[in-house]
Write a protein that holds these residues in place. Structure first.
Motif, PDB file in Angstrom:
ATOM      1  N   ARG A 115      85.216  58.146   6.192  1.00 31.52           N
ATOM      2  CA  ARG A 115      84.273  59.348   6.123  1.00 31.52           C
ATOM      3  C   ARG A 115      82.662  58.790   5.949  1.00 31.52           C
ATOM      4  O   ARG A 115      81.921  59.127   6.489  1.00 31.52           O
ATOM      5  CB  ARG A 115      84.651  60.276   5.106  1.00 31.52           C
ATOM      6  CG  ARG A 115      83.943  61.518   5.126  1.00 31.52           C
ATOM      7  CD  ARG A 115      84.528  62.578   4.179  1.00 31.52           C
ATOM      8  NE  ARG A 115      84.455  61.924   2.658  1.00 31.52           N
ATOM      9  CZ  ARG A 115      84.858  62.807   1.824  1.00 31.52           C
ATOM     10  NH1 ARG A 115      85.275  64.067   2.011  1.00 31.52           N
ATOM     11  NH2 ARG A 115      84.721  62.464   0.450  1.00 31.52           N
TER      12      ARG A 115
ATOM     13  N   TYR B 225      79.492  59.322   8.106  1.00 28.56           N
ATOM     14  CA  TYR B 225      78.340  59.915   7.753  1.00 28.56           C
ATOM     15  C   TYR B 225      77.100  59.173   8.070  1.00 28.56           C
ATOM     16  O   TYR B 225      76.022  59.571   8.263  1.00 28.56           O
ATOM     17  CB  TYR B 225      78.603  60.551   6.077  1.00 28.56           C
ATOM     18  CG  TYR B 225      79.600  61.824   6.309  1.00 28.56           C
ATOM     19  CD1 TYR B 225      80.192  62.124   7.354  1.00 28.56           C
ATOM     20  CD2 TYR B 225      79.823  62.533   5.089  1.00 28.56           C
ATOM     21  CE1 TYR B 225      80.908  63.348   7.249  1.00 28.56           C
ATOM     22  CE2 TYR B 225      80.697  63.600   4.935  1.00 28.56           C
ATOM     23  CZ  TYR B 225      81.404  63.806   6.345  1.00 28.56           C
ATOM     24  OH  TYR B 225      82.100  64.966   6.007  1.00 28.56           O
TER      25      TYR B 225
ATOM     26  N   ASP C 206      73.837  59.966  10.084  1.00 34.24           N
ATOM     27  CA  ASP C 206      72.415  60.078   9.431  1.00 34.24           C
ATOM     28  C   ASP C 206      71.362  59.169  10.317  1.00 34.24           C
ATOM     29  O   ASP C 206      70.356  59.187  10.819  1.00 34.24           O
ATOM     30  CB  ASP C 206      72.523  59.538   7.975  1.00 34.24           C
ATOM     31  CG  ASP C 206      73.033  60.605   7.046  1.00 34.24           C
ATOM     32  OD1 ASP C 206      73.346  61.949   7.735  1.00 34.24           O
ATOM     33  OD2 ASP C 206      73.195  60.660   5.850  1.00 34.24           O
TER      34      ASP C 206
ATOM     35  N   LYS D 171      71.306  66.697  10.312  1.00 32.66           N
ATOM     36  CA  LYS D 171      72.536  65.802   9.813  1.00 32.66           C
ATOM     37  C   LYS D 171      73.314  66.610   9.149  1.00 32.66           C
ATOM     38  O   LYS D 171      74.465  66.044   9.315  1.00 32.66           O
ATOM     39  CB  LYS D 171      71.672  64.830   8.681  1.00 32.66           C
ATOM     40  CG  LYS D 171      70.552  63.774   9.272  1.00 32.66           C
ATOM     41  CD  LYS D 171      69.988  63.059   8.320  1.00 32.66           C
ATOM     42  CE  LYS D 171      68.963  62.044   8.554  1.00 32.66           C
ATOM     43  NZ  LYS D 171      68.362  61.360   7.727  1.00 32.66           N
ATOM     44  N   ARG D 172      73.278  67.838   8.426  1.00 31.60           N
ATOM     45  CA  ARG D 172      74.202  68.502   7.743  1.00 31.60           C
ATOM     46  C   ARG D 172      74.804  69.227   8.728  1.00 31.60           C
ATOM     47  O   ARG D 172      76.274  69.233   8.525  1.00 31.60           O
ATOM     48  CB  ARG D 172      73.484  69.472   6.793  1.00 31.60           C
ATOM     49  CG  ARG D 172      72.914  68.967   5.632  1.00 31.60           C
ATOM     50  CD  ARG D 172      72.587  69.879   4.542  1.00 31.60           C
ATOM     51  NE  ARG D 172      71.621  70.763   5.007  1.00 31.60           N
ATOM     52  CZ  ARG D 172      70.231  70.625   4.502  1.00 31.60           C
ATOM     53  NH1 ARG D 172      70.023  69.463   4.029  1.00 31.60           N
ATOM     54  NH2 ARG D 172      69.250  71.392   5.212  1.00 31.60           N
TER      55      ARG D 172
ATOM     56  N   ARG E 134      77.237  66.699  10.441  1.00 31.14           N
ATOM     57  CA  ARG E 134      78.386  66.386   9.593  1.00 31.14           C
ATOM     58  C   ARG E 134      79.602  67.663   9.592  1.00 31.14           C
ATOM     59  O   ARG E 134      80.726  67.201   9.971  1.00 31.14           O
ATOM     60  CB  ARG E 134      77.997  65.878   8.214  1.00 31.14           C
ATOM     61  CG  ARG E 134      77.311  64.763   8.096  1.00 31.14           C
ATOM     62  CD  ARG E 134      77.209  64.462   6.422  1.00 31.14           C
ATOM     63  NE  ARG E 134      76.045  65.298   6.076  1.00 31.14           N
ATOM     64  CZ  ARG E 134      75.011  64.892   5.717  1.00 31.14           C
ATOM     65  NH1 ARG E 134      74.198  63.888   6.396  1.00 31.14           N
ATOM     66  NH2 ARG E 134      74.068  65.888   4.927  1.00 31.14           N
TER      67      ARG E 134
END
Length: 316
Positions: A203, A207, A211, A267-268, A271
Motif C-alpha cells: 500500500r 500510494y 503521488d 492524488k486523494r 488513491r
C-alpha cells in the motif's frame, strides 16, 4: 481453443500505478500480439496525460482500444464489449493468443464473460434530461434523484458514475430496478479461456507511485490538456468531464480552488479509486495475485508470459 472456449487470453489488471501497462506491453511483445486496453477513459481521444496512456514511442506492442471515440460520443460498456472482442478475436487468429490490460472491472468482465447489456437509446429524451441534471446541478444531485426513487439501486452505484446513475433512472422510468438487473449480470459464464493476473504493490509503495504519477502528469502538461478540452466542449460530456484529473483541474480553471489544491485532490481521488480497484479484484476472486513488492515488472511479465506460452503450446 481451451476447454471448448477461444483462447488463451491473459488479462493483466491491478490498481492504477501498479505497473500493469508495462507488464502487459512486455508480455505482448514477447508473444507477438497487441495489447487490448480495458480502460473506460482511455477510449477517448485527446485525453492522454490524465488517463496515463502509454506514449506511442514507448510501446513495444501495438495498443488497441485507445482513442476509439471522441469525448462527446456516447460509448458504453456494450459498445466496448463488441469492439474489444473483435480485437481479441483477431489477435487469437493471427497470434494464437491475446493480452488484455486495464483497471476497469466492468469492461474486463464485459469482454471475457458472457454479459448481455440492457438496451438503451443514447439519444433518448429522458437520458438527455438526466445528463443535463448532472451537468447543471452536479452528479450528486442526479444520484440523489435516484436514491429518492430507488434506494437499492442508488446503493449499488457510485454517485460520480453518471452513466450508470442515468441508466438506473431510465430503468426506474420503465418500472425496472438497476439493482435487480445487475444481480443477474453477476452470474459468470466465460466467453474466452482467460486467466487473470492482478499486480498488487504494497500500500505505501502504491500510494507513493500514485503521488509521483500525478506530479508527473501536471509537469507533463495536464492543465494545458484540460484547458484545450474545455475549449473543445468537454463539459458537455457527463462522463469524460468527471474523469479523475479532469474534473479537479476544471474546478481550478473555474476558480473554485488553486491548481496546487487540485493536484492534491487528484492524488486523494486516485488513491480512493485504487482502493475500489483492489476491492473489485478481491470480490471477483479469479485473479492470480502477483505481489509487486516481491518481484519486478520484468519478473511479473516473465511469469505471465511463461504461463501464456504454455497455454498456447497445450492448445496446439
Amino acid at each position: 481453443m481451451t476447454g471448448g472456449l477461444p483462447g488463451p487470453v491473459a488479462c493483466v489488471c491491478g490498481p492504477t500505478a501498479s505497473g500493469k501497462s508495462a507488464v502487459a506491453d512486455l508480455v505482448a511483445s514477447s508473444m507477438g500480439c497487441p495489447v487490448v486496453s480495458v480502460d473506460a477513459m482511455q477510449v477517448y481521444r485527446s485525453m492522454d496525460i490524465g488517463t496515463a496512456k502509454t506514449p506511442v514511442a514507448e510501446r513495444r506492442a501495438e495498443l488497441l482500444m485507445v482513442d476509439v471515440a471522441g469525448f462527446d460520443e456516447p460509448y458504453s460498456a456494450a459498445l466496448f464489449q463488441r469492439d474489444a472482442r473483435r480485437c481479441v478475436d483477431r489477435s487469437l487468429e493471427t497470434a494464437g493468443c491475446a493480452v488484455l490490460c486495464g483497471g476497469t472491472g466492468l469492461y474486463l468482465d464485459a469482454v471475457i464473460d458472457e454479459m448481455d447489456f440492457p438496451s438503451g437509446d443514447a439519444a433518448s429524451g429522458p437520458r438527455a434530461r438526466y445528463e443535463a441534471v448532472a451537468r447543471e446541478r452536479g452528479p450528486e444531485a442526479l444520484w440523489t434523484l435516484l436514491r429518492d426513487r430507488d434506494p437499492e439501486s442508488a446503493a449499488a452505484v457510485h454517485p460520480n458514475n453518471v452513466r450508470r446513475v442515468v441508466r438506473a433512472l431510465e430503468l426506474a422510468d420503465q418500472g425496472e430496478s438497476y439493482a435487480e438487473r445487475t444481480r443477474h449480470l453477476r452470474h459468470r459464464d466465460p466467453h474466452y479461456a482467460a486467466r487473470t493476473w492482478a499486480l498488487v504493490p504494497e500500500r505505501e509503495t502504491l500510494y507513493a507511485r500514485i503521488d509521483r504519477r500525478v506530479d508527473e502528469m501536471f509537469a507533463a502538461g495536464l492543465v494545458d490538456e484540460v484547458r484545450a478540452l474545455d475549449e473543445a466542449g468537454i463539459r458537455r460530456s457527463a462522463t469524460a468531464s468527471q474523469a479523475i484529473g479532469y474534473k479537479e483541474v476544471l474546478a481550478a480553471l473555474d476558480g473554485l480552488c488553486t491548481l496546487d489544491e487540485a493536484r492534491e485532490q487528484v492524488k486523494r481521488s486516485t488513491r480512493r479509486y485504487a482502493k475500489r480497484q483492489l476491492s473489485w479484484i478481491r470480490r471477483d476472486g479469479r485473479a492470480t495475485v502477483v505481489p509487486m513488492g516481491e518481484t519486478t515488472v520484468e519478473g511479473a511479465a516473465a511469469l505471465v508470459t511463461d504461463d501464456l506460452r504454455r497455454s498456447v503450446e497445450a492448445g496446439r
